[in-house]
Design a protein around this motif. Sequence first.
Motif, PDB file in Angstrom:
ATOM      1  N   GLY B 104       0.853  -1.185   0.000  1.00 12.12           N
ATOM      2  CA  GLY B 104       0.000   0.000   0.000  1.00 12.12           C
ATOM      3  C   GLY B 104       0.891   1.237   0.000  1.00 12.12           C
ATOM      4  O   GLY B 104       2.064   1.169   0.399  1.00 12.12           O
ATOM      5  N   THR B 105       0.345   2.372  -0.442  1.00  7.36           N
ATOM      6  CA  THR B 105       1.169   3.590  -0.533  1.00  7.36           C
ATOM      7  C   THR B 105       1.757   3.985   0.822  1.00  7.36           C
ATOM      8  O   THR B 105       2.942   4.328   0.907  1.00  7.36           O
ATOM      9  N   VAL B 106       0.981   3.901   1.892  1.00  7.35           N
ATOM     10  CA  VAL B 106       1.536   4.283   3.208  1.00  7.35           C
ATOM     11  C   VAL B 106       2.685   3.354   3.601  1.00  7.35           C
ATOM     12  O   VAL B 106       3.661   3.792   4.225  1.00  7.35           O
ATOM     13  N   VAL B 107       2.566   2.083   3.217  1.00  6.84           N
ATOM     14  CA  VAL B 107       3.615   1.119   3.562  1.00  6.84           C
ATOM     15  C   VAL B 107       4.892   1.460   2.783  1.00  6.84           C
ATOM     16  O   VAL B 107       5.995   1.485   3.346  1.00  6.84           O
ATOM     17  N   SER B 108       4.749   1.750   1.482  1.00  8.10           N
ATOM     18  CA  SER B 108       5.927   2.152   0.686  1.00  8.10           C
ATOM     19  C   SER B 108       6.560   3.399   1.286  1.00  8.10           C
ATOM     20  O   SER B 108       7.784   3.511   1.363  1.00  8.10           O
ATOM     21  N   LYS B 109       5.701   4.331   1.708  1.00  9.15           N
ATOM     22  CA  LYS B 109       6.251   5.582   2.261  1.00  9.15           C
ATOM     23  C   LYS B 109       7.034   5.322   3.546  1.00  9.15           C
ATOM     24  O   LYS B 109       8.107   5.887   3.750  1.00  9.15           O
ATOM     25  N   LEU B 110       6.498   4.467   4.416  1.00  8.20           N
ATOM     26  CA  LEU B 110       7.221   4.138   5.654  1.00  8.20           C
ATOM     27  C   LEU B 110       8.547   3.470   5.317  1.00  8.20           C
ATOM     28  O   LEU B 110       9.596   3.800   5.878  1.00  8.20           O
ATOM     29  N   LYS B 111       8.496   2.506   4.381  1.00 10.34           N
ATOM     30  CA  LYS B 111       9.718   1.786   4.013  1.00 10.34           C
ATOM     31  C   LYS B 111      10.753   2.730   3.393  1.00 10.34           C
ATOM     32  O   LYS B 111      11.945   2.626   3.681  1.00 10.34           O
ATOM     33  N   ASN B 112      10.273   3.643   2.535  1.00 10.64           N
ATOM     34  CA  ASN B 112      11.201   4.607   1.922  1.00 10.64           C
ATOM     35  C   ASN B 112      11.905   5.455   2.964  1.00 10.64           C
ATOM     36  O   ASN B 112      13.024   5.925   2.736  1.00 10.64           O
ATOM     37  N   GLU B 113      11.247   5.675   4.088  1.00  4.63           N
ATOM     38  CA  GLU B 113      11.875   6.472   5.147  1.00  4.63           C
ATOM     39  C   GLU B 113      12.631   5.592   6.137  1.00  4.63           C
ATOM     40  O   GLU B 113      13.035   6.056   7.202  1.00  4.63           O
TER      41      GLU B 113
END
Lengths: 95, 491
Positions: B104-113
């Motif tokens: 999910g987009t929020v998961v990608s965003k957390l992982k990217n950070e």
Amino acid sequence: MKISKSEVEKIAHLARLEIEDSQKEKMVEQLGNILQYIDKLKDANIDGVRLSSGAAIMNNVLREDVVEASPGPCVTLANAPDRDDDFYVVPRVVK
Amino acid sequence: MEYHELTIGSAIEQITRRKISSFELTSAFLSRIETYEDRIGAFITVDKEKALEQAQKADQEIAAGRISALTGIPIALKDILCTKGIKTTCGSRILENFVPQYDGTVVSKLKNEGAVIIGKTNLDEFAMGSSTENSSYKITKNPWNQEYVPGGSSGGSAAAVAAQFCCASLGTDTGGSIRQPASHCGVVGIKPTYGRVSRFGLVSYASSLDQIGPITRDVRDAAILLNVISGNDKLDSTSAKNPVPDFTKALDQFEKGALKGMRAGIPKEYLSAEGIDPEVEKVFLHAKTLLTDLGVEMREISLPHTEYVVAAYYIIAPCEASSNLARYDGVKYGFRDKSSEDLIEMYKKTKSKGFGLEVQRRIIIGTYALSAGYYDAYYGRATKVRTLITEDFSNAFETCDFILSPVAPAPAFKIGEKTDDPLTMYLTDIFTLSANMAGIPGISVPAGYSSKGLPIGIQMMGRKFDEMSLLRAGYGFEQNIGLSKKFPDLS
């Protein structure tokens, strides 16, 4: 508004649900209570009020139609409960 | 301070100064999970090896001087957020073996950070419930007293933060499912404005109401996570293009007296609501006094359509659910009943064995309300009432900057107390549903305890896209409330 057992059975069929006999009475009673409570809405004065589909932004969201790679059947069908090569297998539809 | 007590803010500081490694921090949480999870039941999936692998990777990044907003910080996710390669069940048998092929987009965003995903938390099946008793897997217990519910539907996410199984978590809120469990578990929870956070990869319950948000130990952590997960996403056409402010910056520049001149609205309909518990009222009045002392001006406001909120919600949400959940037909993914030779029978058996009773109940209500002859009387009417509710808030925000209210009418109830009476359970959502109906943000901040030692929070609701005012008011409140006990004692 009360709901009858046969109405619940009809709606369940439309929703493709099959309520167990042991749960039916209870379900009919609970749904009846909920619907009776919801009838409260009839008291609200909604003359001339517009429908709202939600809080989403009201303008259209457009983008260029750009071709992107598809993940392919390996990914798409990865969770299939039953498959044959690149196809989903389902019970016979036409008899 | 023990590792597992660290906020995101302090953990980042210690990691950056190389006082601790992500591996040590993640291990500390995993060992607590090993010791106490049996008693709490916060998680559906904990992948220890994957978590430690991510932690080691984070430590390598730190060693190389590449530190992002959440590098090495262990975060738990409600098991309704798609995680590539980690099963995502939605608390339902029907998705028992579902392994998403994308994040999910929020998961990608957390992982990217750089965040470490420590596990997937328990929830009411498909987020339908207010107690986390509707999960097909387990009942989550309130860490403050294990005879009580943690609230719901993000009960696992709230309990995991309160039990110190992770630094923070993400939940989802369709009618209060972040704010109410946050209040019951003594942590902070924020439901952002509808459209602030992308819903791509959030398994849909009621698409016009669902929103993802942080559950954290303090208000500043909520701001840190909100900074990461907010923003427009081309994969969710309902995500907003509004600019995202730096939510932490305003808190870091916070000075004494910063709340002076803010105006809080007190809805007169809320305090006359039936069944408000005296202990909740006491905590609320204390919060009101404290905010007044901090310079916030209190104004009585009116939300005249409050009495219709629960009824309208329990039409709109089930209607959307009945449509959204039609996809679980045993064909493309999820559970299939393999005993049927006939297609329709296969659908029926799959859904009836795969879905729990509350989900089936809501599908039936939704199907009924949308069926020929009833559409105008139910769905049509409810959406018009929704317009009235939204207008109530627009009018209220002409005279105040945020609305102050209780989160739930009573502290957490005992496990099993309301399971036989869904309507009574629905009525406990009275103070939280409106924010979803109107699409506005709401925050729950710990404010006190009941005589039994159960946490009680207060809610602040704000204008669309003005999470900042809620964070500032919540931050000022949190700095001054002086709660006696921050964590439940599990040992």
